[in-house]
Design an enzyme around this catalytic site. Structure first.
Site, PDB file in Angstrom:
ATOM      1  N   ARG A  41       0.945  -1.091  -0.066  1.00  0.00           N
ATOM      2  CA  ARG A  41       0.122   0.053   0.077  1.00  0.00           C
ATOM      3  C   ARG A  41       0.827   1.182   0.054  1.00  0.00           C
ATOM      4  O   ARG A  41       0.578   2.349  -0.586  1.00  0.00           O
ATOM      5  CB  ARG A  41      -0.735  -0.077   1.123  1.00  0.00           C
ATOM      6  CG  ARG A  41      -2.361  -0.799   1.058  1.00  0.00           C
ATOM      7  CD  ARG A  41      -3.127  -0.804   2.117  1.00  0.00           C
ATOM      8  NE  ARG A  41      -4.506  -1.084   1.736  1.00  0.00           N
ATOM      9  CZ  ARG A  41      -5.448  -1.513   2.442  1.00  0.00           C
ATOM     10  NH1 ARG A  41      -5.241  -1.492   3.806  1.00  0.00           N
ATOM     11  NH2 ARG A  41      -6.615  -1.826   2.140  1.00  0.00           N
ATOM     12  N   LYS A 201     -17.179 -16.234   5.887  1.00  0.00           N
ATOM     13  CA  LYS A 201     -18.641 -16.397   6.400  1.00  0.00           C
ATOM     14  C   LYS A 201     -19.381 -15.547   5.086  1.00  0.00           C
ATOM     15  O   LYS A 201     -19.061 -14.509   4.611  1.00  0.00           O
ATOM     16  CB  LYS A 201     -18.790 -15.391   7.423  1.00  0.00           C
ATOM     17  CG  LYS A 201     -18.029 -15.738   8.695  1.00  0.00           C
ATOM     18  CD  LYS A 201     -18.269 -14.827   9.854  1.00  0.00           C
ATOM     19  CE  LYS A 201     -18.013 -15.431  11.109  1.00  0.00           C
ATOM     20  NZ  LYS A 201     -18.158 -14.277  12.286  1.00  0.00           N
ATOM     21  N   GLY A 352      -6.791  -8.992   1.515  1.00  0.00           N
ATOM     22  CA  GLY A 352      -5.227  -9.684   1.995  1.00  0.00           C
ATOM     23  C   GLY A 352      -4.943 -10.781   1.690  1.00  0.00           C
ATOM     24  O   GLY A 352      -3.806 -11.033   1.194  1.00  0.00           O
ATOM     25  N   GLY A 375     -12.567  -4.129   1.203  1.00  0.00           N
ATOM     26  CA  GLY A 375     -13.840  -3.966   1.481  1.00  0.00           C
ATOM     27  C   GLY A 375     -14.259  -2.741   0.213  1.00  0.00           C
ATOM     28  O   GLY A 375     -15.307  -2.872   0.007  1.00  0.00           O
TER      29      GLY A 375
HETATM   30  C1  3PG Z   1      -8.825  -1.740   4.695  1.00  0.00           C
HETATM   31  O1  3PG Z   1      -7.757  -2.276   4.975  1.00  0.00           O
HETATM   32  O2  3PG Z   1      -9.708  -2.439   3.999  1.00  0.00           O
HETATM   33  C2  3PG Z   1      -8.922  -0.025   4.608  1.00  0.00           C
HETATM   34  O3  3PG Z   1      -7.822   0.419   5.190  1.00  0.00           O
HETATM   35  C3  3PG Z   1     -10.233   0.360   5.472  1.00  0.00           C
HETATM   36  O4  3PG Z   1      -9.977  -0.194   6.844  1.00  0.00           O
HETATM   37  P1  3PG Z   1     -11.274  -0.257   7.753  1.00  0.00           P
HETATM   38  O5  3PG Z   1     -11.980  -1.317   7.592  1.00  0.00           O
HETATM   39  O6  3PG Z   1     -10.480  -0.417   9.171  1.00  0.00           O
HETATM   40  O7  3PG Z   1     -12.099   1.022   7.706  1.00  0.00           O
END
Ligand code: 3PG
Length: 395
Positions: A41, A201, A352, A375
């Protein structure tokens, strides 16, 4: 996107020279014992930062790290500032404050072409609440606001949304724009579109499952959530992880795919063990016996999914096919990584574990796009508006 691009800012007379440019990046990197275990990142943020610095901007970078409830030293961005400096090949200052007199002084002291990283924005309780008072303080640090934090674009926070209307000029950074362009390919795909979804899940991925079931030509499921689908279809799953309260949802997703004339694929064989333990005896079975649990897709399933990858024109993959962090159950995820990379399709991978699998088998350079957003990419491909993007577009 209708929002101004970094490109437009740099082309204006005078460009960004001498301007305080606040860059919201997503430098939320994994840390192991205080050390950055994957700097992808940070690397992804470099193009925008390099262009701004080359243009003579005074750059203040902001990011979150983890989900702190308040200031907590183990989630300080200081190690990220050091790594950013190494990668940029120039000093990156670090400001232990996010806003207030200390931050204003530090940003005010930057010379043209200098850069600093502010402390973790989530140390400020107003960040995740999108508190207008915090947004105002943040805006005081900036003549120009650049959002390059694709990974956080699905969050309506003070640094992604609140401050956007309060800064004289705004722009979308290179990474944000590139991510949107690549993910648009999944929304408007060359067909067949293969979506590979994994993870533990159904409840975590229900919205994206519902959106993709009628959209993808083939939706191939892996990870523990496959067992909820298999149980809903009346298959034996032994003691595999099943969300019994999601059986009806799984059936609905499968039915939505069927009604739309799409195919939803479930594992046909499994790597099974009696417990989630790398040392536990394991074997491959097509039917999971009582007392055993499925912990990875088996080789037949991997071959089936690979064959679909070979036929697809577009592939979107998010989520591991098994308990990837334990070697005996990593084979399915790794096989999928190789299959996606070998396919001639346009491929987009996010999340990830999927990215870690791609890195582990060394095929990153054969994937069209490795998304920095887990996300955020899931929300975008399901057609949702990303608040961070919408805020820029409103300007
Ligand atoms: C992630 O790792 O998906 C983003 O950095 C967002 O992080 P968060 O889900 O803690 O808002």
């Amino acid at each position: 996107m209708a929002a101004p691009r970094l490109e437009d800012l740099l082309r204006q007379p005078g460009g960004v020279r001498g301007k305080r440019v606040f860059v919201r990046a997503d430098l939320n990197v994994p840390l192991r014992a205080g050390k950055i275990s994957d700097d992808s990142r940070i690397r992804a943020a470099l193009p925008t930062l390099r262009r701004l610095l080359a243009g003579g901007a005074r750059v203040a970078v902001a990011s979150h790290l983890g989900r702190p409830k308040g200031p907590s030293p183990e989630l300080s961005l200081r190690p990220v500032a050091d790594r950013l400096g190494e990668l940029l090949g120039r000093p990156v200052g670090f400001c232990p404050a996010v806003v207030g007199p200390e931050a204003e002084a530090a940003v005010g002291a930057l010379a043209d072409g200098e850069i600093l990283l502010l402390e973790n924005v989530r140390f400020e309780p107003g960040e995740t609440k999108n508190d207008p008072a915090l947004a105002k303080q943040l805006a005081r640090l900036a003549d120009v606001y650049v959002n390059d934090a694709f990974g956080t674009a699905h969050r309506a926070h003070a640094t992604t949304v609140g401050m956007v209307g309060l800064v004289p000029a705004v722009a979308a950074g290179d990474l944000l724009l590139a991510e949107l362009e690549h993910l648009r390919v999944v929304r408007e795909p060359a067909r067949p579109l293969l979506c590979l979804l994994g993870g533990a899940k159904v409840s975590d991925k229900l919205a994206v499952l519902e959106a993709l079931a009628p959209h993808a030509d083939v939706l191939a499921i892996g990870g523990a959530m496959a067992y909820t689908f298999l149980r809903a279809a009346g298959e034996p799953v032994g003691s595999s992880l099943v969300e019994s309260e999601r059986l009806a949802d799984a059936s609905r997703v499968a039915e939505a795919a069927r009604r739309a004339g799409r195919r939803l694929l479930l594992p046909v064989d499994h790597v099974i063990a009696e417990k989630v333990d790398a040392a536990a005896p394991h074997r491959v079975e097509t039917r999971i016996p009582d007392g055993w649990m499925g912990l990875d897709i088996g080789p037949q399933t991997a071959a089936l999914y690979a064959a679909e990858a070979g036929k697809a024109k577009t592939i979107f993959w998010n989520g591991p096919m098994g308990v990837f962090e334990l070697d005996p159950f990593a084979g399915g995820t790794e096989a999928v990584a190789r299959a996606v990379a070998s396919s001639p399709a346009t491929s987009v991978v996010g999340g990830g574990d999927s990215l870690a699998a791609v890195a582990k088998v060394g095929v990153g350079n054969r994937i069209t796009h490795l998304s920095t957003g887990g996300g955020a990419s899931l929300e975008y491909v399901q057609g949702l508006e990303l608040p961070g993007v919408a805020a820029l577009e409103r300007r």
